[in-house]
Design a protein around this motif. Structure first.
Motif, PDB file in Angstrom:
ATOM      1  N   LYS A 187      -7.847  -8.651  26.096  1.00 11.16           N
ATOM      2  CA  LYS A 187      -8.754  -9.325  25.162  1.00 11.16           C
ATOM      3  C   LYS A 187      -9.370  -8.301  24.225  1.00 11.16           C
ATOM      4  CE  LYS A 187     -12.680 -12.528  25.299  1.00 11.16           C
ATOM      5  NZ  LYS A 187     -13.128 -12.364  24.010  1.00 11.16           N
ATOM      6  N   GLN A 188      -9.346  -8.605  22.947  1.00 13.28           N
ATOM      7  CA  GLN A 188     -10.010  -7.764  21.958  1.00 13.28           C
ATOM      8  C   GLN A 188     -11.345  -8.418  21.615  1.00 13.28           C
ATOM      9  OE1 GLN A 188      -6.557  -8.569  21.357  1.00 13.28           O
ATOM     10  NE2 GLN A 188      -6.252  -6.759  22.589  1.00 13.28           N
ATOM     11  N   HIS A 189     -12.358  -7.609  21.487  1.00 12.38           N
ATOM     12  CA  HIS A 189     -13.704  -8.126  21.287  1.00 12.38           C
ATOM     13  C   HIS A 189     -14.209  -7.988  19.863  1.00 12.38           C
ATOM     14  CE1 HIS A 189     -13.259  -7.219  25.564  1.00 12.38           C
ATOM     15  NE2 HIS A 189     -14.031  -8.264  25.741  1.00 12.38           N
ATOM     16  N   VAL A 214      -5.940  -1.888  14.694  1.00 16.99           N
ATOM     17  CA  VAL A 214      -6.741  -2.886  15.408  1.00 16.99           C
ATOM     18  C   VAL A 214      -7.068  -2.390  16.814  1.00 16.99           C
ATOM     19  CG1 VAL A 214      -6.669  -5.186  16.457  1.00 16.99           C
ATOM     20  CG2 VAL A 214      -6.023  -4.903  14.086  1.00 16.99           C
ATOM     21  N   GLY A 215      -6.101  -1.779  17.493  1.00 16.13           N
ATOM     22  CA  GLY A 215      -6.344  -1.263  18.837  1.00 16.13           C
ATOM     23  C   GLY A 215      -7.393  -0.168  18.860  1.00 16.13           C
ATOM     24  N   VAL A 216      -7.283   0.777  17.945  1.00 16.09           N
ATOM     25  CA  VAL A 216      -8.241   1.893  17.897  1.00 16.09           C
ATOM     26  C   VAL A 216      -9.632   1.399  17.510  1.00 16.09           C
ATOM     27  CG1 VAL A 216      -8.831   4.016  16.648  1.00 16.09           C
ATOM     28  CG2 VAL A 216      -6.497   3.649  17.461  1.00 16.09           C
ATOM     29  N   MET A 234     -15.963  -1.524  21.015  1.00 13.39           N
ATOM     30  CA  MET A 234     -16.462  -1.757  22.372  1.00 13.39           C
ATOM     31  C   MET A 234     -17.289  -0.574  22.873  1.00 13.39           C
ATOM     32  SD  MET A 234     -15.986  -4.737  23.165  1.00 13.39           S
ATOM     33  CE  MET A 234     -16.607  -4.585  24.817  1.00 13.39           C
ATOM     34  N   ALA A 235     -16.888   0.652  22.520  1.00  5.23           N
ATOM     35  CA  ALA A 235     -17.666   1.820  22.923  1.00  5.23           C
ATOM     36  C   ALA A 235     -19.049   1.783  22.285  1.00  5.23           C
ATOM     37  CB  ALA A 235     -16.932   3.101  22.538  1.00  5.23           C
ATOM     38  N   THR A 236     -19.115   1.408  21.025  1.00  3.59           N
ATOM     39  CA  THR A 236     -20.393   1.311  20.322  1.00  3.59           C
ATOM     40  C   THR A 236     -21.221   0.154  20.858  1.00  3.59           C
ATOM     41  OG1 THR A 236     -19.349   2.187  18.347  1.00  3.59           O
ATOM     42  CG2 THR A 236     -21.465   1.098  18.050  1.00  3.59           C
ATOM     43  N   LEU A 237     -20.579  -0.982  21.099  1.00  2.27           N
ATOM     44  CA  LEU A 237     -21.280  -2.160  21.609  1.00  2.27           C
ATOM     45  C   LEU A 237     -21.815  -1.887  23.003  1.00  2.27           C
ATOM     46  CD1 LEU A 237     -21.951  -5.136  20.958  1.00  2.27           C
ATOM     47  CD2 LEU A 237     -19.854  -5.742  22.162  1.00  2.27           C
ATOM     48  N   GLY A 238     -21.029  -1.241  23.853  1.00  4.73           N
ATOM     49  CA  GLY A 238     -21.478  -0.920  25.204  1.00  4.73           C
ATOM     50  C   GLY A 238     -22.643   0.047  25.199  1.00  4.73           C
TER      51      GLY A 238
END
Length: 95
Positions: free
Chosen positions: A24-26, A74-76, A82-86
Motif C-alpha cells: 500500500k502506498q500512502h 513514486v516508490g521513492v 511515510m518517513a516524514t509523516l511518521g
C-alpha cells in the motif's frame, strides 16, 4: 493545452505506478500525479538519450521508459512521504 496533457499523463502514469508497486502506498493523489509528471519528463529524457525519441506510430519504448521512471519516482517519494509523516506523528505523541 500542453500543461493539461502533462497533468493527464502524469495522473495516469502515477496511478499505474501505484498499481504496479507491491503493498500500500500512502502518498496522496496530488503527490502521485506530480510524481507521474516527473516520471514522464525523466522517461522522455532517458528515451532521447537511448536514441528512441520518436518512432513511427506509437512510441512504445518511450512509454516504457516513462512508466519505469514513474514507478521508481513514486516508490521513492512514497518512502520519503511515510518517513516524514511518521516523524510528525512521533512528535505529536510526545507533546
Amino acid at each position: 493545452m500542453g500543461w493539461l496533457w502533462a497533468i493527464i499523463v502524469g495522473f495516469v502514469l502515477g496511478i499505474i505506478a501505484k498499481a504496479v508497486i507491491p503493498g500500500k502506498q500512502h502518498s496522496p493523489l496530488w503527490l502521485t500525479t506530480i510524481c507521474g509528471i516527473l516520471g514522464a519528463i525523466v522517461g522522455n529524457a532517458v528515451a532521447r538519450a537511448a536514441g528512441v525519441e520518436a518512432t513511427p506510430g506509437i512510441d512504445w519504448s518511450r512509454h516504457i521508459f516513462q512508466l519505469v521512471a514513474a514507478i521508481i519516482i513514486v516508490g521513492v517519494v512514497d518512502m520519503l512521504y511515510m518517513a516524514t509523516l511518521g516523524k510528525h506523528k512521533r512528535e505529536r505523541q510526545r507533546a
